[in-house]
Design a protein around this motif. Sequence first.
Motif, PDB file in Angstrom:
ATOM      1  N   ALA A  47      14.731  28.515  -7.163  1.00 40.95           N
ATOM      2  CA  ALA A  47      14.722  27.432  -8.143  1.00 40.95           C
ATOM      3  C   ALA A  47      15.298  27.907  -9.472  1.00 40.95           C
ATOM      4  N   ILE A  48      15.933  26.999 -10.200  1.00 43.43           N
ATOM      5  CA  ILE A  48      16.546  27.353 -11.486  1.00 43.43           C
ATOM      6  C   ILE A  48      15.486  27.913 -12.424  1.00 43.43           C
ATOM      7  N   ASN A  49      15.787  29.059 -13.009  1.00 43.38           N
ATOM      8  CA  ASN A  49      14.863  29.715 -13.932  1.00 43.38           C
ATOM      9  C   ASN A  49      15.671  30.526 -14.939  1.00 43.38           C
ATOM     10  N   ALA A  50      14.994  31.331 -15.740  1.00 46.36           N
ATOM     11  CA  ALA A  50      15.669  32.077 -16.803  1.00 46.36           C
ATOM     12  C   ALA A  50      16.681  33.085 -16.274  1.00 46.36           C
ATOM     13  N   THR A  52      18.717  32.514 -13.576  1.00 45.38           N
ATOM     14  CA  THR A  52      19.723  31.854 -12.746  1.00 45.38           C
ATOM     15  C   THR A  52      21.149  32.243 -13.123  1.00 45.38           C
TER      16      THR A  52
END
Length: 221
Positions: A47-50, A52
């Motif tokens: 999942a998109i996170n810091a 990515t």
Amino acid sequence: MTLFVAVPLLALSLWRARAGSLAGRLVALGVLGYLVYGYAIFAFSVAINAMTLLHIAILGLATWGLILGVVGLDPARLDAVVGGRLPRRPAGIVLTLISIMFGSLWLGQIASSITSGMPPPEVQRLGLVTNPVYVLDLAFALPLLAIAGVRLLRGAVGARAMAVAALAWTAVMGLSVIAIFGFDAAAGQPVEPTVVAIIAAITGVAATLAAVGLLPAYRLG
């Protein structure tokens, strides 16, 4: 695994490659292949996170580095320097069997999922809708191992160097999987000892064959 093994190994191999070492260049290609594989999983399934953008950057840089590194190889020169001591038939058989074994395993799991209508247990445990390892292995990694093995058995030009790079990649990936098993065990997750033993054996054989193939090249620069 990435921080303490892959990155130092990549730095060392790139330093040796910059000095003109073909062995260093082949090891660098194997490690870049590991980074492409690992960060493709992160870029497409996490999942998109810091992190990515960092995942995407590493995937892009490693992929282009791998492509440019392969394009710049001279098969005739490689044959004269790399893999002179590599046992052609055993190494070719090992690479071919690895591709067949894991290809059959993944295809069996996919077929079971299709017939049952349920995702494989490992995919369910990870909370994913599919397993990116299936895609990467069946579309890219396993065919490359099979091609390297068959070309080596046939004695094709540049086959020894390709096999050495494939074996180096297999060894680094094997260490990564063993590390995952270690963290799973430490977290109290069930780990199948037989599977660990098989991966450890494959990793040991691949690392040994890669070292044998690289030794003469390191001595020659």
